[in-house]
Design an enzyme around this catalytic site. Structure first.
Site, PDB file in Angstrom:
ATOM      1  N   SER A 293       0.277  -1.188   5.484  1.00 19.93           N
ATOM      2  CA  SER A 293       0.446  -1.800   4.501  1.00 19.93           C
ATOM      3  C   SER A 293       1.674  -2.672   5.630  1.00 19.93           C
ATOM      4  O   SER A 293       1.493  -2.903   6.597  1.00 19.93           O
ATOM      5  CB  SER A 293       2.151  -0.363   4.678  1.00 19.93           C
ATOM      6  OG  SER A 293       2.809   0.417   6.082  1.00 19.93           O
ATOM      7  N   ASP A 294       3.073  -2.658   4.265  1.00 17.78           N
ATOM      8  CA  ASP A 294       3.673  -4.096   5.073  1.00 17.78           C
ATOM      9  C   ASP A 294       5.197  -2.874   5.494  1.00 17.78           C
ATOM     10  O   ASP A 294       4.622  -1.830   5.320  1.00 17.78           O
ATOM     11  CB  ASP A 294       4.440  -4.765   3.824  1.00 17.78           C
ATOM     12  CG  ASP A 294       5.309  -6.216   4.836  1.00 17.78           C
ATOM     13  OD1 ASP A 294       5.544  -6.055   5.466  1.00 17.78           O
ATOM     14  OD2 ASP A 294       4.982  -7.174   3.919  1.00 17.78           O
ATOM     15  N   PHE A 295       5.976  -4.012   6.253  1.00 23.86           N
ATOM     16  CA  PHE A 295       6.527  -2.505   7.082  1.00 23.86           C
ATOM     17  C   PHE A 295       7.385  -1.955   6.311  1.00 23.86           C
ATOM     18  O   PHE A 295       8.222  -1.992   5.259  1.00 23.86           O
ATOM     19  CB  PHE A 295       8.037  -4.115   7.569  1.00 23.86           C
ATOM     20  CG  PHE A 295       8.544  -3.479   8.837  1.00 23.86           C
ATOM     21  CD1 PHE A 295       8.638  -3.666  10.082  1.00 23.86           C
ATOM     22  CD2 PHE A 295       9.883  -2.434   8.743  1.00 23.86           C
ATOM     23  CE1 PHE A 295       9.132  -2.890  10.735  1.00 23.86           C
ATOM     24  CE2 PHE A 295      10.877  -2.266   9.671  1.00 23.86           C
ATOM     25  CZ  PHE A 295      10.392  -2.094  11.087  1.00 23.86           C
ATOM     26  N   ASP A 296       7.650  -0.448   6.570  1.00 18.58           N
ATOM     27  CA  ASP A 296       7.761   0.850   6.357  1.00 18.58           C
ATOM     28  C   ASP A 296       7.195   0.722   4.437  1.00 18.58           C
ATOM     29  O   ASP A 296       8.733   1.342   4.246  1.00 18.58           O
ATOM     30  CB  ASP A 296       9.128   0.298   6.159  1.00 18.58           C
ATOM     31  CG  ASP A 296       9.820   1.999   6.384  1.00 18.58           C
ATOM     32  OD1 ASP A 296       9.404   3.313   6.418  1.00 18.58           O
ATOM     33  OD2 ASP A 296      11.353   1.783   6.039  1.00 18.58           O
TER      34      ASP A 296
END
Length: 750
Positions: A293-296
């Site tokens: 995933s991307d950040f958060d």
């Protein structure tokens, strides 16, 4: 992705923890005596690949549920990081550790874990680590795949010396909207150029020892209004024709992982889109690596309105095909319970863990010996790296305007006023705050001009603005006095500091008001003005382009930027960069690109009922592929090998490039294709081949090109490729306004 290099009490505690020696009995691997040349990373095949799968089977059989979940949890340096997660197997990957001593201690922590599964250690490393190269958009402006590969190689080599082994690059998002802040990380608007760049960057990173991440899957660059993180709406046919090719090029080059987009496409958050991540990426494209995933972005599924709570967000992301969770910690908190409750099958968990372990085995991490951090600096900011950074920077510079041959500087110029905080400021470039690593301080433009032009040319300087960030007015009157006393003015304007990169979308692409006011005052002196645009995206230049004789576009050139610029101004280097994105006349033209579809009412005059604007021209200010030189080249004699080619064949031909006048230089030969009639409307032209050719004065060269007919196809709404017989125009030139045309008939198989 947002970096997390914050400091706080937890990080201070972690720093103290790193100072402790390994626990008694821990079998920490001995450090290598010196930083080894990192092995080039490749996917193993045949018997080697089968042996790796057997090793994964054996390791999975030994792992507990908690240890399996831990392999899918990516955490990082910053507040809240707990080193014991490594020891207990609660994390399989970390990010933003850039100091070699800290990275070395991470390996010691792994040695204390039960299974001693090595960590993947990630970092952006987009265009450098200790030595900075031009931003990727600037690298694309070279139109030189060899140099693009070289830039990624050194970025990887230096990061690898610090212990990093995984990069969150390349970004292969396509965009035609300069308002979007992340333009700087990509290769611009064209599918063919972006695909070539993607392959070159993956190859360079892998040669330097870093595993790559193709991001952001998919469509992130079409955010509505150019607003970062906003929704995108993309038909399936456009997805495959425009957005997918660069990803496929990265996969073909061997990318090890894929990062999801932060946006929602067609109403589905990308991090929760099973059709994209599982059906398309993993099944149809047969991607072997893992999805992160991307950040958060796993948590952000809630904000997208697709999950009620964090547990549901974690479940939806995982079942969609996200193997690793970056920094939300939701997999760590909820995945085991979801598996135990039967909402996530154990076989699905094992498959995700298998993908992560597969990458680690193919990277060779299980056999790797950590290097001694005391030797890390030997591989950073080396003379070879800086020399190559200068070469790439030179070829990244695009000469947009050179009225009456103002550049290179003539002998009659005896004094130069250098204006602008960007020109007078000396930037520190350093990823790590470890004082023991090399600290690169690029030269000032004033110093480099003085060095190249010698004592007979007086160089004076004035910032004109409050800081190099160019956001506040400064001593304009002082800058004007400095300009009035000189024969020629060089002013450096644009964007810097917090104005570039993620989260920096613009509604207006003109120069900020304080910069335009300064430039207006300098132009009013009557002295010839050379404008250096130090931007990370195309700007609107119509307010001044006709009032200054020379303009250089510099897409944040990196460590050697001022040296390269001074060499171009002084005539030591002949500019050869080309625009990887169209420059609009007005922000209202955006999104804009050269490869638009034709309309039923094309612009043929100024008639009201034709495609265009009431208050602006339809054409851009500068087209894709444009860039001037101090030399004059001619391109002629376009000839095709055959004017009748089967659907399974290749269109091939030649043309002559000749050096007509000026110094030795390089020109980019560009070949475009247009399908005259198809089953659906096709672009007015599309780039299908380019080559950068260097010529000495008076020399000429026959340039040969070949284009597989398959590359002329397009996708239907079901995602199926269609290549049609018919008449195609083959057009050649030195930008996206080609002047040579030949015609070929593509026929169906007999």
């Amino acid at each position: 992705m947002i970096s997390c290099l914050r400091r706080g009490p937890a990080l201070v505690a972690f720093a103290a923890f790193l100072a402790f020696p390994p626990a008694a009995g821990a079998q920490s691997p001995p450090p290598a005596a010196s930083p080894p040349t990192p092995p080039a990373l490749v996917w193993k095949t045949g018997a080697e690949a089968r042996a790796i799968e057997r090793r994964i089977d054996a390791l999975l059989a030994r792992m507990t549920l908690a240890e399996k979940v831990g392999q899918l949890n990516l955490t990082g340096r910053g507040d809240g990081f707990d080193p014991n997660w490594i020891v207990t197997g609660r994390t399989g990957a970390v990010m933003n550790f850039t100091e070699p001593a800290e990275v070395r201690r991470l390996h010691d922590l792994v040695a204390r874990s039960r299974l001693r599964i090595p960590l993947i250690i990630g970092l952006d490393a987009i265009n450098g680590f200790a030595t900075y190269f031009p931003q990727p958009i600037g690298q694309a402006a070279t139109f030189n795949p060899r140099l693009i590969e070289l830039a990624s190689y050194w970025s990887a080599r230096e990061a690898r010396a610090a212990g990093v082994n995984w990069t969150f690059a390349p970004m292969v998002d396509m965009t035609r909207d300069a308002r979007w802040g992340r333009v700087m990380e990509g290769a611009g608007e064209d599918v063919h150029l972006a695909s070539v760049v993607a392959a070159a960057r993956v190859a360079g990173y892998h040669r330097g020892g870093l595993a790559t991440t193709a991001k952001h899957f998919i469509g992130y660059g079409e955010a509505e209004g150019g607003r970062d993180y906003d929704s995108v709406w993309i038909p399936v046919s456009r997805l495959w024709d425009y957005h997918m090719p660069a990803f496929r090029a990265a996969f073909d080059a061997g990318a090890f992982s894929v990062m999801t987009s932060l946006s929602a496409m067609n109403g589905i958050a990308s991090t929760a889109d099973r059709t994209l991540l599982t059906d398309v990426l993993k099944r149809r494209l047969r991607f072997r690596g893992f999805v992160v995933s991307d950040f958060d972005s796993v948590r952000e599924i809630i904000a997208h309105g697709m999950a009620r709570d964090p547990a549901e967000a974690a479940r939806k992301a995982f079942l969609a095909g996200v193997d690793m969770d970056m920094m939300s910690a939701l997999y760590d908190r909820y995945l085991a319970a979801e598996v135990t409750a039967g909402r996530i099958p154990r076989t699905a968990l094992d498959e995700a863990v298998r993908r992560v372990l597969r990458v680690k085995f193919h990277m060779g991490l299980f056999e790797e010996t950590p290097s001694d951090p005391a030797h890390a600096g030997r591989d950073m900011a080396t003379p070879d790296a800086r020399a190559d950074a200068l070469t790439v920077a030179r070829e990244s510079i695009v000469l947009l305007r050179n009225d009456r041959g103002l550049l290179p500087l003539q002998p009659s110029v005896r004094s130069i006023a250098v204006i602008g905080g960007l020109a007078t400021h000396q930037q520190d470039w350093q990823y790590s705050d470890n004082a023991g690593l090399p600290r690169v301080r690029p030269a000032r433009l004033t110093d480099e001009l003085a060095r190249l032009l010698g004592p007979d040319v007086a160089i004076t300087a004035a910032p004109g603005l409050a800081t190099h960030c160019n956001l506040a007015a400064g001593d304009t009157a002082g800058a004007v006095r400095t300009a009035e006393a000189a024969d020629l003015v060089v002013v450096m304007l644009g964007e810097d500091c917090e104005q570039i990169g993620e989260g920096t979308s613009r509604a207006h692409l003109d120069l900020p008001a304080v910069q335009q006011a300064l430039l207006d005052a300098l132009i009013a002196t009557g002295k010839p003005v050379v404008v250096i645009l130090h931007t990370s995206r195309p700007f609107v230049l119509t307010r001044f382009i006709e009032r200054v004789p020379a303009v250089l576009q510099a897409f944040h050139l990196g460590t050697e930027s001022r040296t390269a610029l001074a060499e171009v101004i002084a005539g030591r280097v002949n500019p050869s960069g080309k625009l990887p994105m169209t420059f609009p006349r007005a922000t209202g033209q955006v999104p804009i690109s050269y490869d638009r579809l034709p309309t039923g009412r094309p612009r043929t005059s100024n008639a009201r009922y034709e495609t265009g604007y009431l208050d602006e021209q339809l054409d851009p200010l500068f087209p894709f592929g444009y860039g001037l030189s101090y030399s004059r080249f001619t391109l002629d004699r376009l000839a095709l090998d055959s004017r009748d080619v089967p659907l399974t064949g290749t269109i091939a031909g030649t043309m002559r490039l000749a050096h007509a006048s000026g110094p030795a230089g390089s020109e980019v030969v560009q070949v475009y294709v247009r399908q005259r009639v198809g089953s659906r409307s096709r672009p007015v032209l599309q780039l299908k081949f380019f080559e950068k050719v260097a010529l000495e004065p008076g020399a000429e060269r026959q340039v040969r090109f070949s284009i597989p007919v398959r590359n002329l196809g397009f996708h239907y709404d079901q995602g199926r490729l269609r290549v049609e017989p018919g008449t195609y125009d083959i057009m050649a030139g030195t930008d996206s306004r080609p002047h040579l045309i030949a015609t070929v008939e593509v026929r169906a198989a007999r």
